[in-house]
Design an enzyme around this catalytic site. Structure first.
Site, PDB file in Angstrom:
ATOM      1  N   ARG A  88       0.830  -1.209   0.000  1.00 16.89           N
ATOM      2  CA  ARG A  88       0.000   0.000   0.000  1.00 16.89           C
ATOM      3  C   ARG A  88       0.864   1.259   0.000  1.00 16.89           C
ATOM      4  NH1 ARG A  88      -1.474   3.303   4.314  1.00 16.89           N
ATOM      5  NH2 ARG A  88      -3.434   4.460   4.086  1.00 16.89           N
ATOM      6  N   ASP A 122      15.918 -12.844   2.708  1.00 17.95           N
ATOM      7  CA  ASP A 122      17.219 -13.032   2.063  1.00 17.95           C
ATOM      8  C   ASP A 122      17.132 -13.687   0.687  1.00 17.95           C
ATOM      9  OD1 ASP A 122      18.146 -15.386   4.729  1.00 17.95           O
ATOM     10  OD2 ASP A 122      16.546 -15.458   3.242  1.00 17.95           O
ATOM     11  N   THR A 150       9.918 -10.160   6.324  1.00 21.05           N
ATOM     12  CA  THR A 150      10.136 -11.511   6.805  1.00 21.05           C
ATOM     13  C   THR A 150       9.933 -11.501   8.310  1.00 21.05           C
ATOM     14  OG1 THR A 150      11.854 -13.172   7.265  1.00 21.05           O
ATOM     15  CG2 THR A 150      12.606 -10.946   6.822  1.00 21.05           C
ATOM     16  N   ARG A 208       1.630 -28.231  34.556  1.00 16.84           N
ATOM     17  CA  ARG A 208       2.336 -28.917  33.488  1.00 16.84           C
ATOM     18  C   ARG A 208       3.562 -28.157  33.030  1.00 16.84           C
ATOM     19  NH1 ARG A 208      -2.970 -30.508  30.010  1.00 16.84           N
ATOM     20  NH2 ARG A 208      -3.221 -32.587  30.898  1.00 16.84           N
ATOM     21  N   GLY A 226      11.736 -19.877  13.325  1.00 19.60           N
ATOM     22  CA  GLY A 226      13.055 -19.262  13.424  1.00 19.60           C
ATOM     23  C   GLY A 226      14.068 -20.284  12.938  1.00 19.60           C
ATOM     24  N   MET A 281       4.254 -25.661  40.033  1.00 17.23           N
ATOM     25  CA  MET A 281       3.692 -24.663  39.133  1.00 17.23           C
ATOM     26  C   MET A 281       4.052 -24.943  37.673  1.00 17.23           C
ATOM     27  SD  MET A 281       3.924 -21.132  41.322  1.00 17.23           S
ATOM     28  CE  MET A 281       3.144 -20.136  40.036  1.00 17.23           C
ATOM     29  N   GLU A 322      12.742 -23.485  16.074  1.00 17.55           N
ATOM     30  CA  GLU A 322      12.634 -24.672  15.219  1.00 17.55           C
ATOM     31  C   GLU A 322      13.939 -25.103  14.589  1.00 17.55           C
ATOM     32  OE1 GLU A 322      10.586 -22.106  11.625  1.00 17.55           O
ATOM     33  OE2 GLU A 322      10.320 -24.268  11.585  1.00 17.55           O
ATOM     34  N   HIS A 352       2.170 -22.394  11.794  1.00 15.45           N
ATOM     35  CA  HIS A 352       1.871 -21.268  10.925  1.00 15.45           C
ATOM     36  C   HIS A 352       0.965 -20.192  11.489  1.00 15.45           C
ATOM     37  CE1 HIS A 352       3.676 -23.953   7.960  1.00 15.45           C
ATOM     38  NE2 HIS A 352       3.937 -22.852   7.286  1.00 15.45           N
TER      39      HIS A 352
END
Lengths: 326, 326, 326, 326
Positions: C24, C106, C129, C166, C174, C217, C225, C256
């Site tokens: 835009r 890149d 990105t 948990r 990344g 706790m 990743e 995603h």
């Protein structure tokens, strides 16, 4: 200088999202460095009344995502008096608190400077205010969240404006400072932005609206609440209604929804970095300064510098509004 | 009756979130059943002016999540006149449109009923309004989203109210109908709710606030915009300020943020079910009715019934407000 | 140099929130300066195939709030070949396009550099990105939104983790870069953060978890990743399950949802500033550079510099994780 | 029967958004009717261990907007044994608790029924589960929020899918029950929905994808996690990749983000109404039933009925998926 053993932390002035993340950072850092830490409720008012609450790791568990401030805040006319501050000092001494972290805005720092000098008391400040008008930090804690709150609200208004081909005059917070209006205005593709720092040419605004009317599309005008020149959102909308009687014009005063809600990631990270730095800096002997982030690096600014200097409005940002809304 | 071959769809009245999902459902259903479908811009106004736009599968791709209405909406004084409606009918005939789906509220259905009878034209209506005041459907398209918009906004206000121990008087939409105020009021734990349908005992409200004041905690009062008895949000806050001069009392008028934004899942599913049902029902010969969902089943209500009957306020909901805010 | 008259704009590589705001800005700026502007669909692939679409003011109306990219994006093996680029050049010439703005990461800039030099073609790049790993800009368009997406998702996971005491191992995007993991990790108060740039001491992590277990706790561990050393989220959770058989440990791969959704205010403003600057700079004769924002000012970095230099991880940020999660 | 004087409240099973609103409603109602009320941490496990916490008005202040459960939840193998339940009963008696409100799902009610009959103990249940698979209530507390969480997440995925023309196979929660998948699937305009209750024709799915491919547009397939027939999200995506090697196909497992976060207005209001009704009903002598809302009215269903009967999938909803995605 004497070694810091027990830190007091409080929030003061208008609340801002991220204050809780800052409190958490101060508390956890103090514990990490084996200091004691005490929370002071309701700012300077609570300090005078002795509303102290011991803080441990669990006290601040999970507050990083919460808006507002768990320590509350309040106005304190008493703190403006010598007696009030004397009482506050007594309370701190009774608790063996030997340093303070004050989270707030210019009002908070004014009080902190006076108090710190009066009693030779170590005190550092964190910029907790939505206004982003403090010198010595690129962003204040709460600014990013509030501009996103504005943008979200106006995205909603845009939907209804588009459906009805309406013009909305939206008033946003920013008592003396148009930064919220400016950035959020770019973020929503506003037609015009009215801020206190500049004199807006009402005729030019009218003219551009005239040209744009054929489209029958929606238009958003942003007005900072402190903008007095053109008269505030209500008055601006009245002038527009007179000029364009067939244009459907509405006003929206965003109000307090701008302050609250979960802080953004940036505000949480900023609050965390500054909170840790404040504790480390008190231990290193720094005092009477606001801890901020400038160009990604921790920076220290004496309180009066932080308050007194006006933040320059970036003229480029204004030009962008014009270019992108034509 | 004659077989339906080409459907016209439009939105009218105030926009409501989920209207786009309804348009999409009507268009895709029509195509599924091999009918042609035409969008009419800006409601009855556009119908008179002949603002038709052919719709295909792609026209409505990805609009299910968008607030507002891609077909726009507008007021139409002309449609209230016989000449205006005559012109509209001519335009429809010129396009070979032989049935209509009207998405809107009571104003829309009033026009639809008159037009449908005047020209013996098949027309069905979908309840697209945030007010939830139409008889014949448990929920209108847009109601769920707007009560959630209110709840989100007040969650934010609650943060700042808690930090300052403030009382907020919040005005929400609902011109003749307190349903938004009531449900959202329960959802945010409001102290009191002022709606047009009932006369609120101002003394009782003051009394409860008095009791609660020791806590110094935040309080939220909700006022429906059509509530005239107690004077609207501004007047109510004035009365409260007189009675409690030391209480920090603010007003927030939520305004148009309530209408916009992405529709909730419920509104999308409701719009989808009703849109499909409308097309199938036109094909089956139904006309002059609003298609709604009652107790989980598709239901048909003649237009005048849908408009004329008031939706009963559930007294139980009121009692819950009292019980849970004490 | 020849005067620029017609600009082509495209998006390439992984989509990032704010790309539409950038498109835009490029389109509106070009029109403001009386240039023609053409959108190229699906990146380099569409350039080769000649998928051009004329853009005007209305083409980009209201896309500032939308995630993804209206011009789409695609991989293009053909563009890596001389023939493919030759074809692309032919297509541009046939359209009389004399300059390009490439929005991507890149991969996009690698292709842009080669193409720009091969055909002596003016081309500037905008950093679109989510990875924030380009040199020459403090933030890339999309980074702020994605760290906020992560923080929102983990705020939700935190609710369920707290309820069940948990430990969650959460994998975030990344590929080669731990910046998303690091900032969002601070923002959610994570216990530990595993990123490609540093070797995490698994024993230390285990030890701290051991100490913290008494609390019963919740705990959150973030894994980028691309983090290969410790084995990724699945492997890390397996190791933890072996060591702590009575600990309830779950894995969450965010995937995603991190890329999509409405861009934040910061991303919209950044995209707008850079888009305007790109057009103005092309007109001034600049080429083969990425336009970025450094310390609040527009900055130009040759493509290969933007790609080749690694962004330094701020060690202070790591220390903060330790201090605040103890 | 004996008069109820002191109520115990707990949450059990998987957490669901709105549980806190339900706890608040039970506590505030009990206080309103001058009963004592005690919170029991960590469900049946905490009951056995005697983890009681007195509750007052302030204990539940402001939790209406919070996801998760402040009373926590846990599995309890011990409660399945007679000794375990004996111990639990002892603990309740020691506290003089004479009635219980259990907030959870089928597992919770199974235990409640056995316990209630074994010790002739008054206990009522509130449907706190995201699965909406309990008979006797149109919606369970948490269902509306989770389908909205799914819809929000997939709206984000849709942005990136559209940009890349990708097909996403998204797995959502719903162990034995496809209701989350079905409603959210309609809400996001999914192509196909795979649920445990029906056998999906994989060939038909493949065929429709084939037709739709020309568009090069995005597609979303929803798979309920308990769907075993077609193999779950991973397997389905493998089959699709074999058939369409040139199609960009990704998988997204939404996981635990579906459970958490702020409850919607509907869940808060439902939780509030049911919480109040539970207390009033215990006082009226009702026991061993789940309190639900059917067609807008409070309804009581014996525990075993609530669990054993399967909720019928509405076939119409399935047809809508087909019609609207073509």
């Amino acid at each position: 200088m004497s070694e810091i053993k027990k830190i007091g932390v409080f929030t003061s002035g208008g609340d801002s999202p991220g204050m809780n993340a800052a409190i958490r950072a101060v508390v956890r850092s103090a514990l990490y460095y084996n200091l004691e830490v005490v929370g002071i409720r309701r700012g300077y008012e609570g300090m005078i009344l002795g509303e102290f609450i011991p803080m441990d790791r669990k006290s601040v568990g999970n507050i990083i995502q919460r808006g507002g401030t768990v320590l509350r805040t309040a106005r304190s006319p008493e703190f403006r008096t010598k007696e009030g501050r004397q009482e506050a000092y007594k309370q701190l001494k009774a608790q063996n608190i030997d340093a303070l972290v004050a989270i707030g805005g210019d009002g908070t720092f004014t009080g902190a400077k006076i108090f710190g000098e009066e009693f030779d008391f170590p005190i550092l400040g964190l910029p907790g205010t939505i206004d982003n008008d403090l010198f010595g930090t690129d962003f204040t804690i709460g600014y990013d969240t509030s501009i996103n709150n504005v943008v979200e609200a106006i995205d909603r208004i845009r939907d209804t404006a588009e459906s009805h081909s309406r013009l909305f005059v939206v008033e946003v917070m920013g008592r003396d400072c148009g930064l919220i209006a400016l950035r959020s205005g770019i973020g929503v593709g506003a037609e015009s932005i009215f801020i206190p720092e500049t004199k807006t040419d009402m005729e030019a605004v009218m003219h551009r609206l005239e040209i744009g009317r054929q489209d029958k599309m929606s238009k958003i005008l942003i007005v900072a609440e402190g903008e007095g020149e053109s008269g505030g959102a209500m008055e601006i909308s009245e002038k527009l209604k007179k000029r364009f009687p067939h244009y459907d014009i509405r006003v929206s005063i965003l109000g307090h929804i701008q302050r609250g809600g979960k802080p953004t990631c940036m505000d949480r990270v900023l609050a965390s970095r500054l909170g840790v730095a404040a504790v480390e800096s008190l231990m290193e002997g720094r005092r009477n300064e606001m801890v901020g982030l400038l160009n990604g690096k921790i920076a220290f600014t004496p309180f009066d510098h932080a308050i007194k200097h006006h933040v320059e409005i970036n003229k480029d940002l204004f030009k962008i509004v014009d270019i992108l809304s034509l």
